[in-house]
Design an enzyme around this catalytic site. Structure first.
Site, PDB file in Angstrom:
ATOM      1  N   GLY A 358       7.474 -49.951 -70.026  1.00  0.00           N
ATOM      2  CA  GLY A 358       8.400 -50.968 -69.828  1.00  0.00           C
ATOM      3  C   GLY A 358      10.010 -51.155 -70.588  1.00  0.00           C
ATOM      4  O   GLY A 358      11.023 -51.164 -70.065  1.00  0.00           O
ATOM      5  N   ASN A 362      14.496 -47.468 -79.103  1.00  0.00           N
ATOM      6  CA  ASN A 362      15.330 -46.798 -79.893  1.00  0.00           C
ATOM      7  C   ASN A 362      16.385 -47.335 -80.500  1.00  0.00           C
ATOM      8  O   ASN A 362      17.071 -48.206 -80.056  1.00  0.00           O
ATOM      9  CB  ASN A 362      16.283 -45.738 -78.887  1.00  0.00           C
ATOM     10  CG  ASN A 362      15.271 -45.345 -77.769  1.00  0.00           C
ATOM     11  OD1 ASN A 362      14.322 -44.491 -78.134  1.00  0.00           O
ATOM     12  ND2 ASN A 362      15.586 -45.525 -76.623  1.00  0.00           N
ATOM     13  N   HIS A 394      10.510 -58.568 -77.836  1.00  0.00           N
ATOM     14  CA  HIS A 394       9.643 -57.559 -78.403  1.00  0.00           C
ATOM     15  C   HIS A 394      10.370 -56.438 -79.149  1.00  0.00           C
ATOM     16  O   HIS A 394      10.010 -55.960 -80.154  1.00  0.00           O
ATOM     17  CB  HIS A 394       8.664 -57.021 -77.206  1.00  0.00           C
ATOM     18  CG  HIS A 394       7.760 -55.763 -77.912  1.00  0.00           C
ATOM     19  ND1 HIS A 394       6.289 -56.232 -77.894  1.00  0.00           N
ATOM     20  CD2 HIS A 394       7.845 -54.756 -78.033  1.00  0.00           C
ATOM     21  CE1 HIS A 394       5.813 -54.889 -78.209  1.00  0.00           C
ATOM     22  NE2 HIS A 394       6.887 -53.972 -78.089  1.00  0.00           N
ATOM     23  N   GLU A 395      11.203 -55.841 -78.286  1.00  0.00           N
ATOM     24  CA  GLU A 395      12.044 -54.648 -78.691  1.00  0.00           C
ATOM     25  C   GLU A 395      13.119 -54.826 -79.860  1.00  0.00           C
ATOM     26  O   GLU A 395      12.853 -54.008 -80.939  1.00  0.00           O
ATOM     27  CB  GLU A 395      12.793 -53.759 -77.559  1.00  0.00           C
ATOM     28  CG  GLU A 395      11.863 -53.533 -76.371  1.00  0.00           C
ATOM     29  CD  GLU A 395      10.905 -52.758 -76.587  1.00  0.00           C
ATOM     30  OE1 GLU A 395      10.903 -51.723 -77.449  1.00  0.00           O
ATOM     31  OE2 GLU A 395       9.752 -52.896 -76.000  1.00  0.00           O
ATOM     32  N   HIS A 398      11.244 -54.676 -83.265  1.00  0.00           N
ATOM     33  CA  HIS A 398      11.163 -53.339 -83.664  1.00  0.00           C
ATOM     34  C   HIS A 398      12.185 -52.847 -84.652  1.00  0.00           C
ATOM     35  O   HIS A 398      12.132 -51.884 -85.465  1.00  0.00           O
ATOM     36  CB  HIS A 398      10.729 -52.507 -82.523  1.00  0.00           C
ATOM     37  CG  HIS A 398       9.132 -52.452 -81.975  1.00  0.00           C
ATOM     38  ND1 HIS A 398       8.418 -52.167 -82.956  1.00  0.00           N
ATOM     39  CD2 HIS A 398       9.022 -52.411 -80.564  1.00  0.00           C
ATOM     40  CE1 HIS A 398       7.248 -52.123 -81.885  1.00  0.00           C
ATOM     41  NE2 HIS A 398       7.808 -52.372 -80.692  1.00  0.00           N
TER      42      HIS A 398
HETATM   43 ZN   LIG Z   1       6.518 -52.120 -78.950  1.00  0.00          ZN
END
Ligand SMILES: [Zn+2]
Ligand SMILES: *[C@@H]1O[C@H](CO)[C@@H](O)[C@H](O)[C@H]1NC(C)=O
Ligand SMILES: *[C@@H]1O[C@H](CO)[C@@H](O)[C@H](O)[C@H]1NC(C)=O
Ligand SMILES: *[C@@H]1O[C@H](CO)[C@@H](O)[C@H](O)[C@H]1NC(C)=O
Ligand SMILES: *[C@@H]1O[C@H](CO)[C@@H](O)[C@H](O)[C@H]1NC(C)=O
Length: 966
Positions: A358, A362, A394-395, A398
């Site tokens: 999905g 990075n 979500h990303e 991170h």
């Molecule tokens: Zn993830």
């Protein structure tokens, strides 16, 4: 050029800044100077390369055994265990990566110079590479009085471990070295991992090529030789070469610092990016494309501002505004929550035409599938808005959890993914409070993984992994969804204020470093005012498979709670000594009663026989696991269920949406596992006639349609459908097919849920309307499409109910020319719905052609055809006879290939099918990353068989007494 680097201080926090002070100067200097220093670097690097003796070492395939031999004959003090793990004594500090992709040819050339710190005397250096041709290698001392080049022996490839070894003729002393390689490789268009090429058609119908990368978990080694493990963090200085003109540009984790036209040759441009912060190789990213950006500023800490951008193909820029707006809000939310600034000077998001997962976090350059990021207010459904929001949230989680602090090894992947999967709802709920995201968490995360985790084939959250196949395989529901569910439970029992304070301390403590699960638990424990033993509690959830059902028995004013492992299959046997914790959990029990709507928390220790809760006064009713925050089910005695059922029936709003959702989830799961009579579960559904909220309906839909499918070959089928039609009828008429601009988020969700359910149980009015809307559209020369919210339903049920070959061909044409990836998927599912065997066979053949269906979408296509009852056997036959084609196209390592089998066999319910599956697996014993999926598929099917044997009678008699004939 470089100044002195102090020797690594042991255990010190903070990374070694200043190893490359030129870049630091560059950061502070103006652009003119930047380009100047940059060119100096460039010239120096050319000189350097020229000085290097070019050892051309062609493609050596020496087996591991030789490596062992060689090492033992070399005079090394410590010969490593030959394993998937690199020796820890050589640490990369900085990578100078240069990559020049040739988009037309589909190849790339690269150079990398790695500054390494050698911590013990040794005569070899091991690092990763896969599918690269290394054409030159050099090892130089660094930062000595007089630098010199080491004489090297031939490189040794160890394909099994995706490693190679650089042996030196003489022993290396401890200290810093420059290790350089020149290499080339292929931009693998079909693999869509590593450094790969992708293409798309632009507005003028020209094929445009781009190069992009996807490295997590073990694919950076396919782009450049590196120490490809998450704990080897290093700084990166990246140079990328792109074609000059035609809108081409290059992107990487950091901002571009310098652009040199006609370098390395006329027609090409070399972009140099600023030096990165220390990061793991899997987070590096390289893109060469003709994408264009939409940019907005976000607020960091202390009035800092930084640009957030969305990169898209030229024609799709207006679809980027939604993602950009959400992106800015989300990143600001996290900065505020963690009280740690986003550490990079910019944050880009790129929508990539071919993308395997999905999205990928990075650092500074998050990549997404186009369909996950781009949002067109005119053509996209409101449901898609949720997907866009939660993938970004979500990303971005991170950026801290995963990028700033990274798991030491993939064993602890769950910490990254579980945390991000929980935060994706939490932060999105923070910026969009009326979207009902925390209720949605239950169905999308917890209920979904309960299915997997209630099987013997499940596995603990924390588990040992070593090789790339095993690493890929743990990117599964357990890591993501069970991870997020237990983190939510922990947030709740620790209390959010304390929890986020502790998270912030954890991030600060391990900033730019790696950590393990135990490190987080320790900090949470130290922060917890209730002196909870967080490690001891959480170990029971993370280190053993499964979860408990809590059984409640009432006697007078006392409730006696016991626990046991919940398994979906009532006949499943397990040995409790397999688990260190004996399949008992330390459970945060919460409850509300008719007296208190604020939940009370009490602990049920894993070693306690039971837990007794006694009230001074009697309570009318009690509900355990308030808002379903705990990762467990609750079962009551039939009389208590009756009381709860009556509450729902007469005053369902006394209970929160999450509590109602919890009841529906538990009664059906318990009944299915033979822990509860199906009659009690079916009785519970009667309240749905009053239910107007989307999420309970959504749970009911999944439970009822699953039973419907399992019953489809029995005599109860039509009665069951009729019962559900009656339940849904009122709300069906209330929502209707007309979508209004003034509907709120929850009403929009309710409409699609209810229409889907009604159509699936053959509600005549629902199908008729779907068919009419479908025919009007397919015959409409202006091609005005149905409202995006109902479009997939119209395509699917319209085709299913009213479609014929001619309509199918028209739709195939629309599908072929469709350029919007989301719309294309909807059309694809519509094509899969036709009730014609021979057309479906044609469709599969067409879909294997990349010109019709992209490789990334082919699995969704097969699954869609298989979800159509007419298509189920066709897909099953096709997959079995074309398995080798699939393995060649995707590799056994591919997790989507792995999950294909469970998806297309999930509704099988006969011994014949089970035998077919077993003989298919016997024919192709190597399952790669799909081994667990195979076990899971077999277990599902044998459960289905037993389910029918056990329950079809029972349901039949309940239906006979609750559904009138006609
Ligand atoms: Zn993830
Ligand atoms: C590697 O080199 C060999 C021999 O020169 C060549 O056949 C092969 O195509 C090259 N592979 C890549 C990925 O460039
Ligand atoms: C684009 O080109 C393809 C062939 O490359 C052709 O079949 C198609 O009709 C063209 N589409 C448009 C919109 O020009
Ligand atoms: C927490 O529990 C673990 C295991 O049960 C134990 O080893 C540890 O000493 C406990 N820690 C504290 C602070 O009580
Ligand atoms: C809750 O139920 C008990 C037992 O029926 C009753 O005595 C009590 O008054 C109820 N509480 C409320 C707030 O209605």
């Amino acid at each position: 050029m470089a100044t002195k680097v102090s020797k690594r201080s042991s255990g010190g926090a903070g990374y070694r800044a200043g190893a490359f002070p030129t870049t630091k100067t560059q950061l502070q200097a103006g652009t003119g100077l930047l380009c100047f220093t940059c060119s100096v670097c460039f010239i120096l690097s050319i000189i350097c390369t020229c000085l290097a003796t070019l050892l051309v070492l062609v493609d050596q395939k020496v087996e591991a055994a030789n490596y062992q031999y060689l090492l033992t004959t070399m005079n090394t003090e410590s010969v490593p265990d030959l394993s998937f793990r690199l020796p820890k004594e050589v640490k990369p500090l900085h990578y100078d990566v240069y990559l020049h992709p040739d988009l037309e040819k589909g190849t790339f050339q690269g150079k990398v110079t790695i500054l390494i710190d050698v911590l013990n005397r040794r005569s070899y250096i091991a690092l990763h590479q896969k599918d690269l041709n290394i054409t030159s290698t050099a090892l130089n001392t660094y930062d000595r009085e007089e630098n010199f080049e080491f004489e090297l022996l031939d490189l040794i490839q160890i394909p099994k471990y995706e490693m190679f070894v650089v042996p030196t003729k003489n022993e290396l002393h401890t200290g810093l070295y420059h290790l350089s390689f020149e290499f080339n490789g292929a931009l693998q268009p079909d693999k869509i991992v590593g450094f790969y090429s992708s293409k798309y058609k632009d507005a003028q119908n020209r094929t445009r090529y781009i190069a992009t990368s996807k490295f997590e978990p073990t694919y950076a080694r396919r782009a450049y030789p590196c120490f490809d493990e998450p704990a080897f963090k290093a700084e990166f200085t990246v140079k990328l070469v792109h074609p000059t003109g035609d809108n081409y540009g290059a992107l990487s984790n950091m901002n571009a610092e310098c652009t040199q036209i006609n370098q390395p040759s006329p027609g090409l441009t070399t972009v140099t990016f600023a030096k990165s912060v220390p990061m793991s190789t899997y987070l590096s990213c390289f893109i060469v494309s003709d994408f264009i950006a939409l940019t907005q500023m976000a607020k960091g800490l202390n009035d800092r501002q930084f640009p957030v951008s969305v990169y898209t193909t030229r024609t799709q820029q207006d679809k980027a505004t939604f993602a950009l707006d959400i992106g800015v809000k989300i990143i600001e939310y996290y900065i505020d929550l963690f009280r740690i600034d986003y550490p990079l000077p910019k944050l880009d998001m790129a929508a990539i035409p071919d993308f395997v997962s999905g999205a990928m976090e990075n650092w500074g350059l998050v990549t997404y599938r186009e369909a996950r990021l781009l949002y067109d207010k005119k053509t996209d459904s409101s449901a898609k808005g949720y997907d866009v929001v939660t993938v970004i949230s979500h990303e971005f989680a991170h950026m801290w959890f995963g990028n700033l602090v990274t798991m030491s090894w993939w064993n602890d992947l769950w910490l990254n993914e579980g945390f991000a999967s929980f935060m994706q709802y939490k932060s999105a709920d923070g910026i969009l409070p009326d979207w009902g995201l925390m209720d949605l968490f239950l169905i999308e995360q917890m209920h979904s993984v309960f299915v997997t985790d209630a099987k013997l084939s499940s596995h603990p959250i924390v588990q040992t992994v070593s090789n790339p196949d095993e690493i890929t395989a743990i990117f599964d529901e357990i890591s993501y969804k069970k991870g997020s569910s237990v983190i939510r439970m922990m947030e709740n029992f620790i209390k959010p204020e304390v929890f986020y304070g502790a998270i912030s301390s954890y991030l600060n403590k391990f900033i730019y470093h790696n950590a393990e699960t135990a490190d987080l638990f320790k900090i949470l424990q130290e922060s917890s005012p209730d002196s909870l033993n967080v490690t001891a509690i959480m170990d029971t959830w993370t280190r053993q498979t499964g979860f408990p059902v809590v059984n409640v028995k009432k006697s007078g004013n006392k409730y006696v709670l016991t626990q046991k492992r919940f398994l979906a299959n009532p006949d499943a046997h397990f040995d409790s000594s397999e688990s260190e914790y004996g399949y008992k959990w330390t459970i945060p029990i919460t409850y509300i009663t008719n007296n208190t709507s604020k939940p009370t928390l009490v602990w049920f220790d894993k070693d306690a026989k039971d837990l007794v809760i006694e009230f001074k006064e009697p309570v009318n009713w009690i509900k355990f696991n308030a808002d379903e925050v705990g990762y467990y089910r609750v079962n009551y005695e039939p009389t208590e269920w009756d009381i709860l059922y009556n509450i729902l029936r007469h005053q369902h709003k006394t209970l929160s949406v999450s509590d109602r959702v919890h009841f529906l989830e538990d009664v059906f799961s318990l009944a299915s596992a033979s822990e509860l009579d199906y009659g009690i579960a079916m009785n519970m559904t009667a309240y749905l006639k009053q239910e107007k909220h989307a999420i309970p309906w959504s749970v009911a839909t999944s439970k009822l349609t699953a039973i419907d499918t399992l019953l489809s070959s029995t005599i109860s089928s039509s009665k069951f459908k009729k019962y559900v039609r009656d339940l849904v009828n009122d709300v069906y008429h209330e929502v209707g097919w007309h979508v209004s601009d003034t509907d709120d988020r929850i009403s929009l969700k309710l409409r699609t849920t209810v229409l889907r359910l009604a159509c699936s149980v053959e509600h005549a009015k629902c199908l008729k309307e779907a068919g009419e809307i479908f025919k009007n559209w397919i015959q409409d020369p202006r091609d005005i499409r149905p409202h995006p919210d109902i479009r997939d339903l119209v395509y699917y049920y319209g085709m299913h109910h009213a479609g014929d070959e001619a309509m199918w061909r028209i739709m195939l044409k629309k599908f072929t020319v469709e350029t919007d990836s989301t719309e294309k998927l909807k059309l694809m599912r519509g094509l899969a719905a036709i009730r014609s065997t021979w057309i479906l066979n044609i469709f599969i053949t067409v879909a294997t052609d990349e010109n019709y269906v992209r490789a990334q979408d082919f699995f969704s296509c097969l699954i869609a055809i298989s979800d159509n009852p007419v298509g189920t056997p066709i897909v099953w036959d096709w997959v079995r006879s074309n398995w080798e084609f699939l393995v060649n196209r995707y590799t056994l390592n591919d997790r989507y290939l792995g999950s294909l089998i469970p998806s297309i066999t999930k509704m099988f319910a006969t011994e014949t099918k089970l035998n077919e599956m077993e003989s298919f697996f016997a024919r192709y014993p190597d399952a790669g990353a799909g081994a667990m999926n195979r076990a899971k598929a077999l277990e599902t099917v044998s459960n289905n068989i037993k389910w029918l044997a056990k329950n079809s009678r029972n349901l039949e008699s309940w239906l006979n007494s609750h559904v009138q004939n006609n």
